[in-house]
Design an enzyme around this catalytic site. Sequence first.
Site, mmCIF file in Angstrom:
data_model
loop_
_atom_site.group_PDB
_atom_site.id
_atom_site.type_symbol
_atom_site.label_atom_id
_atom_site.label_comp_id
_atom_site.label_asym_id
_atom_site.label_seq_id
_atom_site.Cartn_x
_atom_site.Cartn_y
_atom_site.Cartn_z
ATOM 1 N N ASP A 58 -20.612 -48.297 99.037
ATOM 2 C CA ASP A 58 -20.312 -47.992 97.626
ATOM 3 C C ASP A 58 -20.845 -46.615 97.252
ATOM 4 O O ASP A 58 -20.241 -45.892 96.478
ATOM 5 C CB ASP A 58 -20.953 -48.994 96.653
ATOM 6 C CG ASP A 58 -21.026 -50.392 97.191
ATOM 7 O OD1 ASP A 58 -21.783 -50.611 98.161
ATOM 8 O OD2 ASP A 58 -20.349 -51.252 96.625
ATOM 9 N N ASP A 94 -18.131 -45.641 91.979
ATOM 10 C CA ASP A 94 -17.347 -46.647 92.703
ATOM 11 C C ASP A 94 -17.687 -48.006 92.106
ATOM 12 O O ASP A 94 -18.641 -48.665 92.541
ATOM 13 C CB ASP A 94 -17.675 -46.630 94.205
ATOM 14 C CG ASP A 94 -16.854 -47.664 94.966
ATOM 15 O OD1 ASP A 94 -15.642 -47.772 94.695
ATOM 16 O OD2 ASP A 94 -17.409 -48.372 95.815
ATOM 17 N N GLU A 117 -12.274 -43.748 91.475
ATOM 18 C CA GLU A 117 -11.102 -44.138 92.254
ATOM 19 C C GLU A 117 -10.106 -44.851 91.355
ATOM 20 O O GLU A 117 -10.486 -45.644 90.499
ATOM 21 C CB GLU A 117 -11.541 -45.073 93.404
ATOM 22 C CG GLU A 117 -10.522 -45.186 94.509
ATOM 23 C CD GLU A 117 -11.020 -46.011 95.693
ATOM 24 O OE1 GLU A 117 -11.745 -45.485 96.545
ATOM 25 O OE2 GLU A 117 -10.695 -47.205 95.748
#
Lengths: 180, 180
Positions: free
Chosen positions: A140, A7, A67
């Site tokens: 995170d 992340d 992501e």
Amino acid sequence: MRVFGIDPGSGRTGYGCIESSGGRHRLVICGSLAAPSSATFPQQLEAIHEGLASLLARVRPDCVAVENIFHAKSARSALKLGHARGVALLAASEARLPVIEYAPAEIKRAVVGYGRAEKPQVQQMIKLLLGLDAAPSPHDVADALAVAICHVHSSTGAVAERIRSEKPASKLRSWRAYRP
Amino acid sequence: MRVFGIDPGSGRTGYGCIESSGGRHRLVICGSLAAPSSATFPQQLEAIHEGLASLLARVRPDCVAVENIFHAKSARSALKLGHARGVALLAASEARLPVIEYAPAEIKRAVVGYGRAEKPQVQQMIKLLLGLDAAPSPHDVADALAVAICHVHSSTGAVAERIRSEKPASKLRSWRAYRP
């Protein structure tokens, strides 16, 4: 299957590696990388890159999941995030690892079962899925583990889908259909 | 002073190194880096990073100059640009080189004398300033050389400013003021 989730963030980059076999997940390692606030922006990027490169060399995952962001609050925040994401993808590419990207809603759906889940829900589900004593924090770390779990679920789903669509499966179906 | 300018882009990254002494500029090297279109996005980033790292090791500049972008057409284009810019800043940081950033208008003002100059004007001025046979093309190369020239002009300006603001200079001014 060993999946390394990332992340990326300009301030702090979360990471989480899980190992999965037959629907069971095990946490390998997780944490977050941050440079001292006195570091210049290029030095911060170097810290993220160096940290991820050494982690990937150590845990030797099969792939990296990250992501996929197309929308950001503003062009300015997208630009900053892009820098961190760029050096993260670079570390994966240098380690000769395939990178698989998932949309935020896909990740939430895979982990919580609902594409608009809130961050605490994601953290709680990760605690359950990985059998942890506490929900991973800061978010995170949870988000990095979430994208890794999403990849495992998606791959398993894809495998199941492929098996269903293959000839033997359809033969089996038709054989079943012929039996009263 | 040897300055390495970079104009990062997700498709193509322009670079240009100049050497300056006493108001005269000399082109050391310029060109652009691009990965084959068949490459994945992480592989494209790796090509930019590897290309810049080897160029910086070869030309050994004193610093790296890069355009400072805060605004982009959209968050999406800012995000893509950020990735390329991230690996460019990383290459500079790994080479232990200071990175100096300039706003687009500053660069145009330093090269053309007008902050809203068009790209062909920048290209023509770079041709003149570096004594080239033709204007550098594509524009990524011209933009990379422009930010390098901007840094030389700014540093010279800064040095001049510092000299002016230092004690001896003010003494000189007051000495002049006292003379009829």
